[in-house]
Design a protein around this motif. Structure first.
Motif, PDB file in Angstrom:
ATOM      1  N   LEU A  81      17.869   0.344 -47.566  1.00 12.96           N
ATOM      2  CA  LEU A  81      18.724   0.554 -48.714  1.00 12.96           C
ATOM      3  C   LEU A  81      19.778  -0.091 -49.074  1.00 12.96           C
ATOM      4  CD1 LEU A  81      18.337   3.277 -51.220  1.00 12.96           C
ATOM      5  CD2 LEU A  81      19.762   4.293 -48.617  1.00 12.96           C
ATOM      6  N   GLU A  82      20.542  -0.809 -49.853  1.00 14.29           N
ATOM      7  CA  GLU A  82      21.298  -1.804 -50.440  1.00 14.29           C
ATOM      8  C   GLU A  82      22.378  -0.058 -51.096  1.00 14.29           C
ATOM      9  OE1 GLU A  82      22.266  -4.790 -49.097  1.00 14.29           O
ATOM     10  OE2 GLU A  82      24.101  -4.540 -49.501  1.00 14.29           O
ATOM     11  N   MET A  83      23.093   0.101 -49.853  1.00 16.23           N
ATOM     12  CA  MET A  83      24.396   1.509 -50.812  1.00 16.23           C
ATOM     13  C   MET A  83      25.917  -0.494 -51.248  1.00 16.23           C
ATOM     14  SD  MET A  83      23.483   4.067 -48.483  1.00 16.23           S
ATOM     15  CE  MET A  83      24.257   3.401 -46.527  1.00 16.23           C
ATOM     16  N   ASN A  84      26.335  -0.382 -52.257  1.00 13.87           N
ATOM     17  CA  ASN A  84      27.323  -0.217 -52.993  1.00 13.87           C
ATOM     18  C   ASN A  84      28.275   0.316 -53.288  1.00 13.87           C
ATOM     19  OD1 ASN A  84      25.997  -3.288 -52.010  1.00 13.87           O
ATOM     20  ND2 ASN A  84      25.047  -3.540 -53.764  1.00 13.87           N
ATOM     21  N   ASP A  85      29.340   0.090 -53.472  1.00 16.12           N
ATOM     22  CA  ASP A  85      30.681   0.932 -54.418  1.00 16.12           C
ATOM     23  C   ASP A  85      30.158   2.525 -53.808  1.00 16.12           C
ATOM     24  OD1 ASP A  85      31.076   1.936 -57.637  1.00 16.12           O
ATOM     25  OD2 ASP A  85      32.341   1.586 -56.405  1.00 16.12           O
ATOM     26  N   LEU A  86      30.324   2.019 -52.467  1.00 22.39           N
ATOM     27  CA  LEU A  86      30.562   3.101 -52.306  1.00 22.39           C
ATOM     28  C   LEU A  86      31.597   4.362 -52.161  1.00 22.39           C
ATOM     29  CD1 LEU A  86      28.554   2.164 -48.267  1.00 22.39           C
ATOM     30  CD2 LEU A  86      28.034   3.550 -49.929  1.00 22.39           C
ATOM     31  N   LYS A  87      31.606   5.882 -52.303  1.00 23.01           N
ATOM     32  CA  LYS A  87      32.645   6.477 -52.271  1.00 23.01           C
ATOM     33  C   LYS A  87      32.616   7.592 -51.079  1.00 23.01           C
ATOM     34  CE  LYS A  87      30.710   5.962 -57.216  1.00 23.01           C
ATOM     35  NZ  LYS A  87      30.692   7.165 -58.649  1.00 23.01           N
ATOM     36  N   PRO A  88      33.299   8.439 -51.459  1.00 22.37           N
ATOM     37  CA  PRO A  88      33.631   9.305 -49.820  1.00 22.37           C
ATOM     38  C   PRO A  88      32.083  10.637 -50.081  1.00 22.37           C
ATOM     39  CG  PRO A  88      35.439   9.043 -51.532  1.00 22.37           C
ATOM     40  CD  PRO A  88      34.361   8.241 -51.772  1.00 22.37           C
ATOM     41  N   GLU A  89      31.580  11.034 -51.827  1.00 23.77           N
ATOM     42  CA  GLU A  89      31.049  11.660 -51.429  1.00 23.77           C
ATOM     43  C   GLU A  89      29.258  11.225 -51.102  1.00 23.77           C
ATOM     44  OE1 GLU A  89      32.764  10.950 -53.975  1.00 23.77           O
ATOM     45  OE2 GLU A  89      31.959  11.073 -56.660  1.00 23.77           O
ATOM     46  N   ASP A  90      29.482   9.696 -51.367  1.00 22.94           N
ATOM     47  CA  ASP A  90      28.332   9.142 -49.827  1.00 22.94           C
ATOM     48  C   ASP A  90      28.409   9.346 -48.879  1.00 22.94           C
ATOM     49  OD1 ASP A  90      28.476   6.611 -52.676  1.00 22.94           O
ATOM     50  OD2 ASP A  90      26.823   8.642 -52.725  1.00 22.94           O
ATOM     51  N   THR A  91      28.731   9.777 -47.795  1.00 23.24           N
ATOM     52  CA  THR A  91      28.896  10.858 -47.028  1.00 23.24           C
ATOM     53  C   THR A  91      27.856  11.805 -46.726  1.00 23.24           C
ATOM     54  OG1 THR A  91      31.458  10.271 -46.656  1.00 23.24           O
ATOM     55  CG2 THR A  91      30.638  11.532 -44.812  1.00 23.24           C
ATOM     56  N   ALA A  92      27.122  10.859 -45.375  1.00 23.57           N
ATOM     57  CA  ALA A  92      26.317  12.281 -45.534  1.00 23.57           C
ATOM     58  C   ALA A  92      25.707  11.798 -44.085  1.00 23.57           C
ATOM     59  CB  ALA A  92      24.799  12.103 -45.963  1.00 23.57           C
ATOM     60  N   THR A  93      24.198  12.600 -43.343  1.00 25.04           N
ATOM     61  CA  THR A  93      23.437  11.865 -42.438  1.00 25.04           C
ATOM     62  C   THR A  93      22.197  11.522 -43.337  1.00 25.04           C
ATOM     63  OG1 THR A  93      23.686  13.298 -40.839  1.00 25.04           O
ATOM     64  CG2 THR A  93      21.886  11.884 -40.981  1.00 25.04           C
ATOM     65  N   TYR A  94      21.572   9.984 -42.885  1.00 25.91           N
ATOM     66  CA  TYR A  94      20.761   9.671 -44.268  1.00 25.91           C
ATOM     67  C   TYR A  94      19.368   8.950 -43.443  1.00 25.91           C
ATOM     68  CZ  TYR A  94      23.809   8.580 -47.658  1.00 25.91           C
ATOM     69  OH  TYR A  94      24.961   9.071 -48.673  1.00 25.91           O
ATOM     70  N   TYR A  95      17.867   9.743 -43.693  1.00 25.21           N
ATOM     71  CA  TYR A  95      17.084   9.752 -43.134  1.00 25.21           C
ATOM     72  C   TYR A  95      15.633   8.618 -43.863  1.00 25.21           C
ATOM     73  CZ  TYR A  95      18.912  14.142 -41.034  1.00 25.21           C
ATOM     74  OH  TYR A  95      19.814  15.273 -40.292  1.00 25.21           O
ATOM     75  N   CYS A  96      14.760   8.822 -43.039  1.00 29.11           N
ATOM     76  CA  CYS A  96      14.164   8.370 -44.218  1.00 29.11           C
ATOM     77  C   CYS A  96      12.490   8.763 -43.818  1.00 29.11           C
ATOM     78  CB  CYS A  96      14.077   6.011 -42.985  1.00 29.11           C
ATOM     79  SG  CYS A  96      12.506   5.740 -43.804  1.00 29.11           S
ATOM     80  N   ALA A  97      12.157   8.306 -44.698  1.00 30.56           N
ATOM     81  CA  ALA A  97      11.201   9.214 -44.613  1.00 30.56           C
ATOM     82  C   ALA A  97       9.455   8.696 -45.034  1.00 30.56           C
ATOM     83  CB  ALA A  97      10.868  10.268 -45.700  1.00 30.56           C
ATOM     84  N   ALA A  98       8.335   8.447 -44.735  1.00 31.52           N
ATOM     85  CA  ALA A  98       7.092   8.078 -45.242  1.00 31.52           C
ATOM     86  C   ALA A  98       6.330   8.868 -44.925  1.00 31.52           C
ATOM     87  CB  ALA A  98       6.881   7.496 -44.175  1.00 31.52           C
ATOM     88  N   GLY A  99       5.285   9.082 -46.108  1.00 33.89           N
ATOM     89  CA  GLY A  99       4.207   9.615 -46.399  1.00 33.89           C
ATOM     90  C   GLY A  99       2.935   9.355 -46.062  1.00 33.89           C
ATOM     91  N   GLU A 100       2.081   9.633 -45.591  1.00 33.00           N
ATOM     92  CA  GLU A 100       0.768   9.413 -45.565  1.00 33.00           C
ATOM     93  C   GLU A 100      -0.246   9.678 -46.098  1.00 33.00           C
ATOM     94  OE1 GLU A 100      -0.507  10.935 -41.392  1.00 33.00           O
ATOM     95  OE2 GLU A 100      -0.537  12.749 -42.449  1.00 33.00           O
ATOM     96  N   GLN A 101      -0.047  10.387 -46.979  1.00 36.03           N
ATOM     97  CA  GLN A 101      -1.399  10.426 -48.291  1.00 36.03           C
ATOM     98  C   GLN A 101      -0.360  10.323 -49.693  1.00 36.03           C
ATOM     99  OE1 GLN A 101      -1.929  15.162 -48.072  1.00 36.03           O
ATOM    100  NE2 GLN A 101      -3.412  14.924 -47.078  1.00 36.03           N
TER     101      GLN A 101
END
Length: 125
Positions: A81-101
């Motif tokens: 995930l390339e994140m550019n022009d970041l803003k204070p409202e982007d502050t968070a814990t980021y989670y990766c998720a994968a689907g097996e179906q």
């Protein structure tokens, strides 16, 4: 237990950039869609971006369109995930998720089976 491993978070100033990485096991599993979600303190977890296994299709939340880009290295089962022009409202814990179906590409939490532990992204003003 399937391990989904995220890396690349940190602290950045407004307008800066970061790249998150996420890897899933390469043997014994077949992966379909993968995605990034985020959760800020006191808020619900929300979808940010998702990508199909072939890397041909992607979808973004309106709040990040034009600023974030999701890509994958299919043979290595890695997404970025390339994140550019970041803003204070982007502050968070980021989670990766994968689907097996197989599912139509979406940012629905319930469409994803395995989740990473989360990685902090902080954007200072």
């Amino acid at each position: 237990e399937v391990q989904v491993v995220e890396s690349g978070g940190g602290l950045v100033q407004t307008g800066g950039s970061l790249r998150l990485s996420c890897s899933v096991p390469t043997s014994g599993y077949v992966w379909f869609n993968m995605a990034w979600f985020r959760q800020a303190p006191g808020k619900a977890r929300e979808g940010v971006a998702c990508i199909d296994h072939g890397g041909a299709y992607s979808h973004y939340a309106d709040s990040v369109k034009g600023r974030f880009s999701i890509t994958n290295e299919k043979n290595k089962n890695i997404i970025y995930l390339e994140m550019n022009d970041l803003k204070p409202e982007d502050t968070a814990t980021y989670y990766c998720a994968a689907g097996e179906q197989w599912r139509p590409l979406s940012l629905l939490l319930t469409d994803y089976t395995y989740w990473g532990q989360g990685i902090q992204v902080t954007v200072s003003s």
